[in-house]
Design a protein around this motif. Structure first.
Motif, PDB file in Angstrom:
ATOM      1  N   ARG A  95      52.648  83.032   8.344  1.00 56.75           N
ATOM      2  CA  ARG A  95      51.527  82.904   7.407  1.00 56.75           C
ATOM      3  C   ARG A  95      50.540  81.872   7.936  1.00 56.75           C
ATOM      4  O   ARG A  95      50.933  80.774   8.322  1.00 56.75           O
ATOM      5  CB  ARG A  95      52.038  82.474   6.037  1.00 56.75           C
ATOM      6  CG  ARG A  95      53.085  83.406   5.458  1.00 56.75           C
ATOM      7  CD  ARG A  95      53.688  82.869   4.189  1.00 56.75           C
ATOM      8  NE  ARG A  95      54.334  81.590   4.361  1.00 56.75           N
ATOM      9  CZ  ARG A  95      55.047  80.971   3.414  1.00 56.75           C
ATOM     10  NH1 ARG A  95      55.191  81.541   2.233  1.00 56.75           N
ATOM     11  NH2 ARG A  95      55.599  79.799   3.640  1.00 56.75           N
ATOM     12  N   LEU A  96      49.272  82.248   7.934  1.00 61.49           N
ATOM     13  CA  LEU A  96      48.208  81.350   8.367  1.00 61.49           C
ATOM     14  C   LEU A  96      47.187  81.201   7.245  1.00 61.49           C
ATOM     15  O   LEU A  96      47.050  82.096   6.397  1.00 61.49           O
ATOM     16  CB  LEU A  96      47.519  81.891   9.624  1.00 61.49           C
ATOM     17  CG  LEU A  96      48.330  81.831  10.920  1.00 61.49           C
ATOM     18  CD1 LEU A  96      47.590  82.546  12.035  1.00 61.49           C
ATOM     19  CD2 LEU A  96      48.627  80.394  11.314  1.00 61.49           C
ATOM     20  N   PRO A  97      46.448  80.087   7.220  1.00 64.59           N
ATOM     21  CA  PRO A  97      45.424  79.926   6.172  1.00 64.59           C
ATOM     22  C   PRO A  97      44.330  80.976   6.315  1.00 64.59           C
ATOM     23  O   PRO A  97      43.821  81.202   7.417  1.00 64.59           O
ATOM     24  CB  PRO A  97      44.887  78.512   6.413  1.00 64.59           C
ATOM     25  CG  PRO A  97      45.241  78.188   7.828  1.00 64.59           C
ATOM     26  CD  PRO A  97      46.507  78.914   8.118  1.00 64.59           C
ATOM     27  N   PHE A 176      44.669  70.985   1.146  1.00 65.26           N
ATOM     28  CA  PHE A 176      45.941  71.660   0.925  1.00 65.26           C
ATOM     29  C   PHE A 176      46.559  71.203  -0.402  1.00 65.26           C
ATOM     30  O   PHE A 176      45.857  70.730  -1.285  1.00 65.26           O
ATOM     31  CB  PHE A 176      46.866  71.406   2.117  1.00 65.26           C
ATOM     32  CG  PHE A 176      46.235  71.785   3.431  1.00 65.26           C
ATOM     33  CD1 PHE A 176      45.865  73.103   3.667  1.00 65.26           C
ATOM     34  CD2 PHE A 176      45.993  70.839   4.409  1.00 65.26           C
ATOM     35  CE1 PHE A 176      45.276  73.478   4.870  1.00 65.26           C
ATOM     36  CE2 PHE A 176      45.399  71.200   5.614  1.00 65.26           C
ATOM     37  CZ  PHE A 176      45.043  72.516   5.838  1.00 65.26           C
ATOM     38  N   TYR A 243      53.340  84.964   1.668  1.00 67.49           N
ATOM     39  CA  TYR A 243      52.145  84.163   1.391  1.00 67.49           C
ATOM     40  C   TYR A 243      52.528  82.826   0.777  1.00 67.49           C
ATOM     41  O   TYR A 243      53.648  82.612   0.309  1.00 67.49           O
ATOM     42  CB  TYR A 243      51.205  84.913   0.449  1.00 67.49           C
ATOM     43  CG  TYR A 243      51.607  84.777  -0.989  1.00 67.49           C
ATOM     44  CD1 TYR A 243      50.944  83.884  -1.827  1.00 67.49           C
ATOM     45  CD2 TYR A 243      52.687  85.491  -1.501  1.00 67.49           C
ATOM     46  CE1 TYR A 243      51.332  83.719  -3.142  1.00 67.49           C
ATOM     47  CE2 TYR A 243      53.087  85.333  -2.814  1.00 67.49           C
ATOM     48  CZ  TYR A 243      52.417  84.449  -3.636  1.00 67.49           C
ATOM     49  OH  TYR A 243      52.810  84.279  -4.929  1.00 67.49           O
ATOM     50  N   GLN A 246      48.205  77.472  -2.237  1.00 68.61           N
ATOM     51  CA  GLN A 246      48.284  76.045  -2.474  1.00 68.61           C
ATOM     52  C   GLN A 246      47.437  75.638  -3.682  1.00 68.61           C
ATOM     53  O   GLN A 246      46.640  76.428  -4.196  1.00 68.61           O
ATOM     54  CB  GLN A 246      47.893  75.295  -1.210  1.00 68.61           C
ATOM     55  CG  GLN A 246      48.799  75.700  -0.042  1.00 68.61           C
ATOM     56  CD  GLN A 246      48.876  74.670   1.046  1.00 68.61           C
ATOM     57  OE1 GLN A 246      47.917  73.969   1.317  1.00 68.61           O
ATOM     58  NE2 GLN A 246      50.022  74.569   1.690  1.00 68.61           N
ATOM     59  N   PHE A 260      47.688  81.008   2.223  1.00 67.60           N
ATOM     60  CA  PHE A 260      48.226  81.260   3.552  1.00 67.60           C
ATOM     61  C   PHE A 260      48.865  82.645   3.500  1.00 67.60           C
ATOM     62  O   PHE A 260      49.627  82.937   2.562  1.00 67.60           O
ATOM     63  CB  PHE A 260      49.288  80.227   3.924  1.00 67.60           C
ATOM     64  CG  PHE A 260      48.745  78.869   4.279  1.00 67.60           C
ATOM     65  CD1 PHE A 260      49.005  78.322   5.527  1.00 67.60           C
ATOM     66  CD2 PHE A 260      47.982  78.137   3.384  1.00 67.60           C
ATOM     67  CE1 PHE A 260      48.518  77.065   5.874  1.00 67.60           C
ATOM     68  CE2 PHE A 260      47.495  76.874   3.711  1.00 67.60           C
ATOM     69  CZ  PHE A 260      47.757  76.342   4.963  1.00 67.60           C
ATOM     70  N   THR A 335      39.088  84.884  10.903  1.00 62.41           N
ATOM     71  CA  THR A 335      39.916  85.496   9.869  1.00 62.41           C
ATOM     72  C   THR A 335      39.071  86.349   8.938  1.00 62.41           C
ATOM     73  O   THR A 335      37.993  85.925   8.511  1.00 62.41           O
ATOM     74  CB  THR A 335      40.649  84.408   9.063  1.00 62.41           C
ATOM     75  OG1 THR A 335      41.526  83.695   9.930  1.00 62.41           O
ATOM     76  CG2 THR A 335      41.443  85.012   7.926  1.00 62.41           C
TER      77      THR A 335
END
Length: 381
Positions: A95-97, A176, A243, A246, A260, A335
């Motif tokens: 998972r990436l932001p 975050f 996912y 936050q 994420f 992204t």
């Protein structure tokens, strides 16, 4: 209001879990856009892989570019619901932001509230937050009377006259969990942005803000993350391992950043809109009318809809000519998700968001050139 909100939270898993479209109405809606109920995917299931996956010239170009550049961490291209191109540098489950792509997930949640009769886009902040203890809360907010007049739609479409505060960058240094970017509480979120009433109805993109999160809390009785887990993610086959969403200092999920996710999660979002709000032939997540409105902008803003940037110059809907048939949501770096309804194509990319801007811009442009090429096909070797 309190009773209604609590009933929604209690009954959400049962009576209000999904809305079922009639077969006749479903057929009319889909045939108008060149689709049939038989061609709908069940988005709770994994995507199938085309026999031509990564074999076409376009797929090979995209995979080669992704593999060559450090920026791209994951790529997924769907054509008519099948995977035709795929690349992963770090594993499919990482998972990436996704940064501002979060805005579009938040828009989906607002669409659910609208579908179920708990919200209107024309409602104002003053109408939504209009009872004790909120009367006392408004008293400490600058320009409170003007802010009370802002509608949900104006906030969603970036036409509310809002802009980030002068010191926003210091807040963004920690965007975050337990952060303050966009507003650390209801009171902070209501007064977080600068407001210029003279720019109401004028488009100005805003990176962060949590007003919409607190609208969801007010009407659903739960945070955006909890609401998504109840009403949206199960129908999209998105599990907690796929996912993270936050939250701010108040423990409320961020509205305009904070998710994420895997590349597949972004592709599921894209397919939901390609299917005009349908998770499958029986379950509606958001009404088709909401999807259509999401992709047509406003009278003074043809660039941005409900969480989507619009390519109106590159394709319009023949049935609804005021809306775009090509649109995308994007986050920091490369992204994003691009939808081309005319081609039945969804392109999802997750990227390394911490490389220099000149590199991310270069990679984004290279991928965009392939995605936007009308001669590019993924269905021929």
């Amino acid at each position: 209001k309190i009773i209604t909100r609590r009933l929604y939270a209690i009954l959400g898993a049962g009576a209000f879990a999904t809305a079922t479209a009639s077969v006749a109405n479903l057929g009319r809606e889909l045939s108008a856009h060149g689709r049939t109920s038989e061609s709908l995917l069940d988005l709770s299931e994994p995507f199938e892989k085309s026999p031509l996956k990564n074999k076409s010239g376009c797929a090979r170009r995209m995979v080669a570019l992704s593999a060559r550049e450090l920026e791209i961490q994951g790529l997924l291209v769907l054509e008519h619901g099948e995977i035709v191109a795929e690349y992963s540098a770090i594993g499919e489950d990482v998972r990436l932001p996704i940064w501002s792509c979060t805005k579009t997930f938040t828009a989906v949640l607002l669409g659910v509230l609208i579908k179920d009769g708990y919200l209107s886009l024309e409602e104002t902040l003053g109408e939504i937050f209009d009872y004790d203890p909120y009367d006392a809360i408004w008293g400490g907010i600058p320009d409170a009377e003007s802010r009370k007049e802002l509608t949900v739609k104006s906030i969603l479409t970036m036409t509310a006259g809002l802009s980030l505060p002068d010191d926003w960058l210091s807040d963004f240094m920690w965007p975050f969990d337990w952060g303050v970017f966009g507003g650390s509480s209801l009171v902070d979120s209501l007064g977080y942005h600068k407001l210029d009433p003279s720019r109401t109805n004028t488009y100005e993109y805003v990176w962060g803000g949590n007003l919409l999160s607190y609208i969801i809390v007010e009407r659903a009785g739960m945070s955006p993350r909890e609401f998504a887990e109840l009403k949206v993610f199960p129908l999209l086959g998105i599990t907690k391992s796929d996912y993270d969403w936050q939250h701010n200092l108040d423990g409320i999920s961020y509205a305009w950043h904070g998710i994420f996710a895997t590349t597949t999660v972004l592709a599921k979002l894209g397919m939901l809109y390609l299917q005009h709000g349908l998770a499958n032939a029986n379950d509606t997540i958001v009404d088709e009318a909401f999807v259509l409105d999401s992709t047509k902008g406003t009278v003074r803003n043809h660039k941005y809809g409900y969480g989507w940037f619009l390519f109106r110059e590159e394709g319009v809907d023949p049935v609804y000519p005021e809306r775009a048939t090509r649109y995308y949501t994007g986050g920091l770096g490369a992204t994003g998700v691009v939808i081309d309804e005319d081609l039945g194509r969804v392109t999802a990319v997750v990227s390394n968001n911490y490389l220099p801007e000149e590199l991310t811009e270069y990679v984004s442009l290279q991928l965009e050139e392939i995605v936007n090429d009308p001669e590019c096909t993924f269905l021929e070797e």
